[in-house]
Design a protein around this motif. Structure first.
Motif, mmCIF file in Angstrom:
data_model
loop_
_atom_site.group_PDB
_atom_site.id
_atom_site.type_symbol
_atom_site.label_atom_id
_atom_site.label_comp_id
_atom_site.label_asym_id
_atom_site.label_seq_id
_atom_site.Cartn_x
_atom_site.Cartn_y
_atom_site.Cartn_z
ATOM 1 N N ILE A 9 11.780 9.483 -3.913
ATOM 2 C CA ILE A 9 10.636 8.564 -3.974
ATOM 3 C C ILE A 9 11.045 7.260 -4.657
ATOM 4 O O ILE A 9 10.684 6.170 -4.191
ATOM 5 N N ASN A 10 11.802 7.360 -5.743
ATOM 6 C CA ASN A 10 12.259 6.134 -6.416
ATOM 7 C C ASN A 10 13.148 5.296 -5.500
ATOM 8 O O ASN A 10 13.068 4.065 -5.500
ATOM 9 N N SER A 11 13.972 5.954 -4.706
ATOM 10 C CA SER A 11 14.815 5.247 -3.743
ATOM 11 C C SER A 11 13.957 4.554 -2.676
ATOM 12 O O SER A 11 14.212 3.404 -2.312
ATOM 13 N N ASP A 12 12.934 5.258 -2.198
ATOM 14 C CA ASP A 12 12.030 4.681 -1.200
ATOM 15 C C ASP A 12 11.278 3.475 -1.771
ATOM 16 O O ASP A 12 11.092 2.466 -1.084
ATOM 17 N N ASN A 42 3.390 10.559 -10.155
ATOM 18 C CA ASN A 42 2.595 11.102 -11.260
ATOM 19 C C ASN A 42 2.409 12.612 -11.152
ATOM 20 O O ASN A 42 1.934 13.239 -12.091
ATOM 21 N N ASN A 43 2.784 13.189 -10.018
ATOM 22 C CA ASN A 43 2.643 14.632 -9.823
ATOM 23 C C ASN A 43 3.693 15.358 -10.669
ATOM 24 O O ASN A 43 4.895 15.219 -10.434
ATOM 25 N N PRO A 44 3.253 16.162 -11.646
ATOM 26 C CA PRO A 44 4.220 16.841 -12.521
ATOM 27 C C PRO A 44 5.009 17.949 -11.807
ATOM 28 O O PRO A 44 6.014 18.423 -12.333
ATOM 29 N N ALA A 68 0.832 -1.209 0.000
ATOM 30 C CA ALA A 68 0.000 0.000 0.000
ATOM 31 C C ALA A 68 0.866 1.259 0.000
ATOM 32 O O ALA A 68 0.590 2.214 -0.740
ATOM 33 N N VAL A 69 1.917 1.255 0.806
ATOM 34 C CA VAL A 69 2.817 2.407 0.846
ATOM 35 C C VAL A 69 3.510 2.569 -0.507
ATOM 36 O O VAL A 69 3.624 3.676 -1.033
ATOM 37 N N ARG A 70 3.938 1.451 -1.086
ATOM 38 C CA ARG A 70 4.593 1.500 -2.401
ATOM 39 C C ARG A 70 3.640 2.097 -3.438
ATOM 40 O O ARG A 70 4.034 2.943 -4.242
ATOM 41 N N ASN A 71 2.378 1.677 -3.423
ATOM 42 C CA ASN A 71 1.402 2.203 -4.386
ATOM 43 C C ASN A 71 1.189 3.704 -4.201
ATOM 44 O O ASN A 71 1.052 4.441 -5.181
ATOM 45 N N GLN A 72 1.154 4.151 -2.968
ATOM 46 C CA GLN A 72 0.995 5.587 -2.715
ATOM 47 C C GLN A 72 2.194 6.371 -3.246
ATOM 48 O O GLN A 72 2.033 7.448 -3.821
ATOM 49 N N LEU A 73 3.385 5.822 -3.061
ATOM 50 C CA LEU A 73 4.570 6.489 -3.590
ATOM 51 C C LEU A 73 4.548 6.529 -5.123
ATOM 52 O O LEU A 73 4.912 7.537 -5.729
ATOM 53 N N GLN A 74 4.100 5.420 -5.742
ATOM 54 C CA GLN A 74 3.983 5.384 -7.201
ATOM 55 C C GLN A 74 3.037 6.480 -7.685
ATOM 56 O O GLN A 74 3.302 7.158 -8.675
ATOM 57 N N GLN A 75 1.929 6.664 -6.967
ATOM 58 C CA GLN A 75 0.957 7.691 -7.346
ATOM 59 C C GLN A 75 1.562 9.091 -7.212
ATOM 60 O O GLN A 75 1.286 9.967 -8.028
ATOM 61 N N ARG A 76 2.379 9.294 -6.197
ATOM 62 C CA ARG A 76 3.025 10.609 -6.015
ATOM 63 C C ARG A 76 3.972 10.921 -7.162
ATOM 64 O O ARG A 76 4.179 12.088 -7.506
#
Length: 88
Positions: free
Chosen positions: A72-75, A60-62, A50-58
């Motif tokens: 974020i990619n490191s996390d 997408n923020n331009p 779930a945390v990984r999915n939230q980071l993936q969504q972040r």
């Protein structure tokens, strides 16, 4: 009159002083304590996902800076390592 449970012995025995039955009981108890707890691992894996999915969504923020994207990619990579470690 109430029944009070017998108090366990506060005297510690050496493992070499155990009889066969006590040794087998201790071995079984230790094995049970050491085995993976499936329920705990499953909920932990779900939380990491779930945390990984939230980071993936972040990602997408331009408006994210390159520094934030790198962090974020490191996390995400760290979470994926942890998720893979729990499945082995």
């Amino acid at each position: 009159m109430t029944n009070t449970p017998a108090q366990p012995s506060t005297e510690l025995k050496s493992i070499t002083g155990l009889n066969d039955q006590e040794y087998e009981a201790l071995t079984a108890a230790l094995a049970k304590m050491r085995e993976p707890q499936v329920e705990v691992q499953a909920s932990h894996s779900k939380m990491l996902a779930a945390v990984r999915n939230q980071l993936q969504q972040r990602l997408n923020n331009p408006q994210l800076s390159e520094e934030e994207r790198t962090k974020i990619n490191s996390d995400i990579a760290d979470l994926e390592r942890k998720m893979n470690a729990t499945h082995q």
